[in-house]
Motif scaffolding. Structure first.
Motif, mmCIF file in Angstrom:
data_model
loop_
_atom_site.group_PDB
_atom_site.id
_atom_site.type_symbol
_atom_site.label_atom_id
_atom_site.label_comp_id
_atom_site.label_asym_id
_atom_site.label_seq_id
_atom_site.Cartn_x
_atom_site.Cartn_y
_atom_site.Cartn_z
ATOM 1 N N ALA A 264 4.364 14.875 -12.967
ATOM 2 C CA ALA A 264 3.340 15.541 -13.935
ATOM 3 C C ALA A 264 3.719 17.145 -13.687
ATOM 4 O O ALA A 264 3.248 18.033 -14.520
ATOM 5 N N SER A 265 3.753 17.490 -12.537
ATOM 6 C CA SER A 265 4.088 19.255 -12.254
ATOM 7 C C SER A 265 5.380 19.534 -12.189
ATOM 8 O O SER A 265 5.512 20.466 -11.609
ATOM 9 N N ARG A 266 6.402 18.582 -12.775
ATOM 10 C CA ARG A 266 7.895 19.153 -12.920
ATOM 11 C C ARG A 266 8.008 20.616 -13.180
ATOM 12 O O ARG A 266 7.428 21.099 -14.186
ATOM 13 N N ARG A 267 8.856 21.229 -12.425
ATOM 14 C CA ARG A 267 9.064 22.808 -12.925
ATOM 15 C C ARG A 267 10.624 22.865 -13.446
ATOM 16 O O ARG A 267 10.671 23.930 -14.091
ATOM 17 N N SER A 268 11.338 21.913 -13.323
ATOM 18 C CA SER A 268 12.607 21.933 -13.820
ATOM 19 C C SER A 268 13.267 20.568 -13.903
ATOM 20 O O SER A 268 12.657 19.768 -13.357
ATOM 21 N N GLU A 269 14.253 20.557 -14.584
ATOM 22 C CA GLU A 269 15.021 19.187 -14.746
ATOM 23 C C GLU A 269 15.342 18.526 -13.292
ATOM 24 O O GLU A 269 15.255 17.289 -13.239
ATOM 25 N N ASN A 270 15.820 19.473 -12.304
ATOM 26 C CA ASN A 270 16.133 18.821 -10.928
ATOM 27 C C ASN A 270 15.162 19.527 -9.980
ATOM 28 O O ASN A 270 15.547 19.639 -8.827
ATOM 29 N N SER B 93 0.748 -1.095 -0.029
ATOM 30 C CA SER B 93 0.009 0.096 -0.295
ATOM 31 C C SER B 93 0.914 1.412 0.028
ATOM 32 O O SER B 93 0.569 2.285 -0.688
ATOM 33 N N ALA B 94 1.955 1.323 0.754
ATOM 34 C CA ALA B 94 2.849 2.446 0.922
ATOM 35 C C ALA B 94 3.503 2.546 -0.530
ATOM 36 O O ALA B 94 3.876 3.635 -0.805
ATOM 37 N N LEU B 95 3.937 1.312 -1.119
ATOM 38 C CA LEU B 95 4.694 1.807 -2.396
ATOM 39 C C LEU B 95 3.403 2.020 -3.516
ATOM 40 O O LEU B 95 4.043 2.924 -4.480
ATOM 41 N N VAL B 96 2.552 1.905 -3.568
ATOM 42 C CA VAL B 96 1.225 2.253 -4.618
ATOM 43 C C VAL B 96 1.212 3.797 -4.298
ATOM 44 O O VAL B 96 1.301 4.388 -5.169
ATOM 45 N N SER B 97 1.295 4.028 -2.971
ATOM 46 C CA SER B 97 1.064 5.477 -2.806
ATOM 47 C C SER B 97 2.252 6.186 -3.105
ATOM 48 O O SER B 97 2.129 7.466 -3.695
ATOM 49 N N ALA B 98 3.371 5.849 -2.985
ATOM 50 C CA ALA B 98 4.766 6.217 -3.315
ATOM 51 C C ALA B 98 4.816 6.445 -4.902
ATOM 52 O O ALA B 98 5.226 7.709 -5.503
ATOM 53 N N LEU B 99 4.314 5.625 -5.640
ATOM 54 C CA LEU B 99 4.068 5.647 -7.051
ATOM 55 C C LEU B 99 3.253 6.826 -7.615
ATOM 56 O O LEU B 99 3.560 7.675 -8.382
ATOM 57 N N GLU B 100 1.939 6.896 -6.917
ATOM 58 C CA GLU B 100 1.214 7.905 -7.249
ATOM 59 C C GLU B 100 1.739 9.044 -6.795
ATOM 60 O O GLU B 100 1.653 10.127 -7.712
ATOM 61 N N ARG B 101 2.286 9.435 -5.819
ATOM 62 C CA ARG B 101 3.085 10.758 -5.442
ATOM 63 C C ARG B 101 4.209 10.992 -6.633
ATOM 64 O O ARG B 101 4.377 12.137 -6.847
ATOM 65 N N HIS B 102 4.806 9.848 -6.852
ATOM 66 C CA HIS B 102 6.009 10.252 -8.018
ATOM 67 C C HIS B 102 5.313 10.628 -9.247
ATOM 68 O O HIS B 102 5.889 11.740 -9.928
#
Length: 114
Positions: free
Chosen positions: A24-30, A10-19
């Motif tokens: 999807a909302s990345r603002r820069s390369e890093n 369950s924690a892994l699935v949540s971490a996948l969703e957060r990733h």
């Protein structure tokens, strides 16, 4: 104390969703939020894999590869087989996530409890 595999999953699935959200909302390369989500995902995966091993003597076919930014280290991770090299994806921190591949041949499933 050994983690419960269901809770670790369950924690892994949540971490996948957060990733996914961070990517999807990345603002820069890093983007720091993506880097943090990546690290949390790697940790959650390792917790899940450890829980599987501790409770069932089983592993996933995945592995987290850690390297640094030196090109020499990248060359060490590359093989002569171009198909194998395509299985690795590098993030901005020089870490690799890919299929365990041939490393699973080293596992002795007959000796593990099922």
């Amino acid at each position: 104390m050994t983690a419960e595999p269901r809770a670790a999953l369950s924690a892994l699935v949540s971490a996948l969703e957060r990733h996914l959200e961070a990517a999807a909302s990345r603002r820069s390369e890093n983007d720091p939020s993506v880097v943090a989500a990546y690290r949390d995902l790697a940790d959650a995966f390792e917790d899940y894999d450890d829980a599987l091993m501790d409770n069932y003597g089983e592993v996933t076919p995945l592995e987290v590869y850690v390297g640094d930014d030196d090109e020499d280290d990248e060359d060490d991770l590359e093989s002569d087989d171009p198909e194998t090299d395509d299985d690795l994806d590098e993030d901005s921190e020089g870490q690799y996530i890919g299929l365990a591949g041939d490393d699973t041949d080293d596992l002795d499933y007959e000796d593990s409890e099922r």
